[in-house]
Design a protein around this motif. Structure first.
Motif, PDB file in Angstrom:
ATOM      1  N   VAL A  50       0.831  -1.201   0.000  1.00 47.08           N
ATOM      2  CA  VAL A  50       0.000   0.000   0.000  1.00 47.08           C
ATOM      3  C   VAL A  50       0.869   1.256   0.000  1.00 47.08           C
ATOM      4  O   VAL A  50       1.767   1.400   0.841  1.00 47.08           O
ATOM      5  CB  VAL A  50      -0.939   0.027   1.222  1.00 47.08           C
ATOM      6  CG1 VAL A  50      -1.798   1.285   1.201  1.00 47.08           C
ATOM      7  CG2 VAL A  50      -1.811  -1.220   1.267  1.00 47.08           C
ATOM      8  N   TYR A  51       0.597   2.140  -0.947  1.00 44.13           N
ATOM      9  CA  TYR A  51       1.215   3.466  -0.965  1.00 44.13           C
ATOM     10  C   TYR A  51       0.188   4.474  -0.441  1.00 44.13           C
ATOM     11  O   TYR A  51      -0.914   4.579  -0.994  1.00 44.13           O
ATOM     12  CB  TYR A  51       1.622   3.862  -2.384  1.00 44.13           C
ATOM     13  CG  TYR A  51       2.741   3.047  -2.969  1.00 44.13           C
ATOM     14  CD1 TYR A  51       4.065   3.451  -2.835  1.00 44.13           C
ATOM     15  CD2 TYR A  51       2.470   1.873  -3.672  1.00 44.13           C
ATOM     16  CE1 TYR A  51       5.094   2.703  -3.380  1.00 44.13           C
ATOM     17  CE2 TYR A  51       3.495   1.110  -4.223  1.00 44.13           C
ATOM     18  CZ  TYR A  51       4.813   1.532  -4.071  1.00 44.13           C
ATOM     19  OH  TYR A  51       5.830   0.794  -4.600  1.00 44.13           O
ATOM     20  N   CYS A  52       0.535   5.193   0.603  1.00 43.66           N
ATOM     21  CA  CYS A  52      -0.310   6.279   1.102  1.00 43.66           C
ATOM     22  C   CYS A  52       0.303   7.600   0.646  1.00 43.66           C
ATOM     23  O   CYS A  52       1.461   7.898   0.971  1.00 43.66           O
ATOM     24  CB  CYS A  52      -0.404   6.235   2.623  1.00 43.66           C
ATOM     25  SG  CYS A  52      -1.456   4.901   3.237  1.00 43.66           S
ATOM     26  N   VAL A  53      -0.457   8.377  -0.102  1.00 37.45           N
ATOM     27  CA  VAL A  53       0.054   9.590  -0.743  1.00 37.45           C
ATOM     28  C   VAL A  53      -0.612  10.818  -0.138  1.00 37.45           C
ATOM     29  O   VAL A  53      -1.826  10.831   0.101  1.00 37.45           O
ATOM     30  CB  VAL A  53      -0.215   9.558  -2.267  1.00 37.45           C
ATOM     31  CG1 VAL A  53       0.340  10.807  -2.934  1.00 37.45           C
ATOM     32  CG2 VAL A  53       0.385   8.300  -2.883  1.00 37.45           C
ATOM     33  N   ASP A  54       0.209  11.851   0.098  1.00 37.21           N
ATOM     34  CA  ASP A  54      -0.333  13.117   0.595  1.00 37.21           C
ATOM     35  C   ASP A  54       0.562  14.248   0.110  1.00 37.21           C
ATOM     36  O   ASP A  54       1.757  14.048  -0.096  1.00 37.21           O
ATOM     37  CB  ASP A  54      -0.392  13.105   2.128  1.00 37.21           C
ATOM     38  CG  ASP A  54      -1.412  14.095   2.672  1.00 37.21           C
ATOM     39  OD1 ASP A  54      -1.151  15.320   2.567  1.00 37.21           O
ATOM     40  OD2 ASP A  54      -2.449  13.679   3.195  1.00 37.21           O
ATOM     41  N   VAL A  55      -0.019  15.438  -0.055  1.00 37.99           N
ATOM     42  CA  VAL A  55       0.764  16.590  -0.497  1.00 37.99           C
ATOM     43  C   VAL A  55       1.518  17.231   0.662  1.00 37.99           C
ATOM     44  O   VAL A  55       2.431  18.032   0.443  1.00 37.99           O
ATOM     45  CB  VAL A  55      -0.135  17.652  -1.160  1.00 37.99           C
ATOM     46  CG1 VAL A  55      -0.746  17.104  -2.438  1.00 37.99           C
ATOM     47  CG2 VAL A  55      -1.217  18.138  -0.200  1.00 37.99           C
ATOM     48  N   ASP A  56       1.150  16.886   1.886  1.00 36.26           N
ATOM     49  CA  ASP A  56       1.776  17.472   3.070  1.00 36.26           C
ATOM     50  C   ASP A  56       3.072  16.724   3.377  1.00 36.26           C
ATOM     51  O   ASP A  56       3.075  15.641   3.968  1.00 36.26           O
ATOM     52  CB  ASP A  56       0.821  17.394   4.258  1.00 36.26           C
ATOM     53  CG  ASP A  56       1.325  18.155   5.478  1.00 36.26           C
ATOM     54  OD1 ASP A  56       2.553  18.316   5.624  1.00 36.26           O
ATOM     55  OD2 ASP A  56       0.488  18.575   6.304  1.00 36.26           O
ATOM     56  N   GLU A  57       4.200  17.330   2.975  1.00 35.89           N
ATOM     57  CA  GLU A  57       5.491  16.665   3.109  1.00 35.89           C
ATOM     58  C   GLU A  57       5.862  16.426   4.576  1.00 35.89           C
ATOM     59  O   GLU A  57       6.422  15.383   4.926  1.00 35.89           O
ATOM     60  CB  GLU A  57       6.578  17.498   2.429  1.00 35.89           C
ATOM     61  CG  GLU A  57       7.925  16.802   2.346  1.00 35.89           C
ATOM     62  CD  GLU A  57       8.921  17.549   1.476  1.00 35.89           C
ATOM     63  OE1 GLU A  57      10.116  17.172   1.485  1.00 35.89           O
ATOM     64  OE2 GLU A  57       8.513  18.500   0.781  1.00 35.89           O
TER      65      GLU A  57
END
Length: 434
Positions: A26-33
């Protein structure tokens, strides 16, 4: 199976972590680095029992990955969950900007035939708008299907709800998508078939209808509690009387100072606005929302009746800030309304919550609130105690400790968890509908 979950808020993080627990990649992606870096180091942005341990363990097993690089995630996945926020706009409508932005980004970065699953709570018809965005913006010659898979997670027990769901609702327009999701969810329901298949619009409506029904039960019982106070009946007895009816049941019929959280308030308002867009006035839902907003003022009204409208000479100890136990979530929490109103009337507040102090500080900023580290420290110098959130540690009272520390032996019980017997010890107990 390899999948991508876009959005590491409450739903996305819990869902992605539980999928990884079953051995998926599972890849969890977010724009908040910053959030992504914290998650890589096992620092969880929310409080949810057991979540932190699972996040850390599955990263060690190389089942769970956190990244800001959407293209990297999509290159290794063919199931994509959209789990970004759908906040409420000022006019009460659902803001879908994040959902539509993510759909466009998926289209621009997808490189293989994929299934896009909408996990975010969205109004009826949103799925087909997302499909249109995907088709109009994809830069590669790939086939993209969509499905709706609403979440039914309860904060505080979200891991259990996800790992052992009472139902898995899947809205699709094609058999292949349904079979893919049935395989993905198979390990979660291996001992009992709990799949409910339907069309996409019905799945979207199911999520709203479920939350609206639960919110209705709460507001209905609060309305009954208010009538009980006027007539001299006891809502606790009424609850037992009606809850024993199997058609009604005991869940969500506890009277109190109103519901909160990220779902019920927003989803009730969202369904109201969807109805209005289709020229239908939802009278019951409108009253559910109205009753809940007024219910948050019940405790304030009881305090004013006791002490008067000028509270500038008084300090109130508060137990509980989260909208419910076992979470640090204070979104739309009754505590915000109650404390804000007391501050307006000049009161000082001493507050304690096991998990939600940090999040509450972001919502209510006042020099007249003192936060303490234990429930009994709240009492020192306080003229009364207000119970707002029914954490377990608040259920048993040390009356000797309360007697020694409180300036006045007055308790406002916003969740009806205390016995009237404490009045025999000289306490004034104010409850709702009792």
């Amino acid at each position: 199976m390899n999948l991508t979950v876009i959005g590491t808020g409450y739903v996305g993080l819990v869902t992605g972590t539980c999928f990884s627990e079953m051995g998926n990649k599972v890849y969890c992606v977010d724009v908040d680095e910053n959030k992504i870096n914290n998650l890589k180091n096992g620092i969880i942005p929310i409080y949810e029992p057991h979540l932190a341990t699972m996040v850390i363990d599955n990263q060690i097993k190389n089942n769970l990955f956190f990244t800001t690089d959407l293209r990297e995630a999509l290159n290794d996945s063919n199931i994509i969950f959209i789990a970004v926020g759908t906040p409420q706009s000022e006019d009460g409508t659902v803001n879908l900007d994040f959902v539509f932005t993510v759909a466009k980004q998926i289209a621009e970065n997808i490189s293989r035939d994929s299934l896009v699953v909408i996990k975010s709570t969205v109004p009826v018809g949103t799925g087909f708008k997302i499909k249109k965005i995907l088709d109009e913006n994809k830069i590669n010659n790939v086939n993209v299907s969509i499905a709706s898979n609403p979440e039914f997670l309860k904060e505080g027990v979200a891991i259990e709800d996800c790992m052992r769901p009472d139902r898995v609702v899947i809205g699709t327009e094609d058999t292949k998508s349904a079979e893919i999701l049935k395989e993905l969810y198979g390990p979660f329901v291996s001992n009992h078939d709990r799949f409910i298949f339907m069309d996409i619009k019905s799945a979207e409506m199911t999520k709203y209808a479920a939350n609206a029904m639960l919110a209705t039960k709460i507001s209905f019982m609060n309305e009954i509690a208010n009538i009980c106070e006027k007539t001299g009946a006891n809502v606790q007895n009424v609850r037992l009387g009606i809850g024993s009816d199997k058609r009604i049941g005991y869940k969500f019929i506890y009277a109190g100072c109103g519901y909160g959280g990220s779902c019920f308030p927003k989803d009730v308002k969202g369904l109201i606005n969807t109805s209005l867009e289709y020229d239908y006035t939802p009278r019951i839902l409108s009253m559910v929302d109205e009753v809940n907003e007024s219910q948050k003022m019940i405790i304030v009204e009881k305090i004013i009746n006791k002490f008067g409208s000028n509270l500038s000479h008084l300090t109130f100890g508060v137990w509980g800030l989260a909208f419910k136990p076992q979470t640090d979530d204070v979104r739309c929490a009754p505590s915000i309304t109650i404390i804000s109103e007391l501050l307006k009337k000049g009161a000082k507040i001493k507050a304690y919550d096991p998990k939600a102090i940090r999040t509450f500080k972001y919502e209510v900023d006042s020099e007249n609130i003192e936060y303490v580290n234990s429930k009994y420290d709240v009492l020192d110098g306080a003229d009364a105690l207000i119970l707002i959130t029914e954490w377990k540690e608040f259920r048993s009272l040390d009356l000797d400790e309360l007697s020694k520390r409180l300036k006045q032996k007055v308790i406002f019980d916003g969740r009806n968890i205390y016995s009237k017997r404490i009045e025999d010890e000289g306490f004034e107990l104010y409850q709702i509908g009792c």
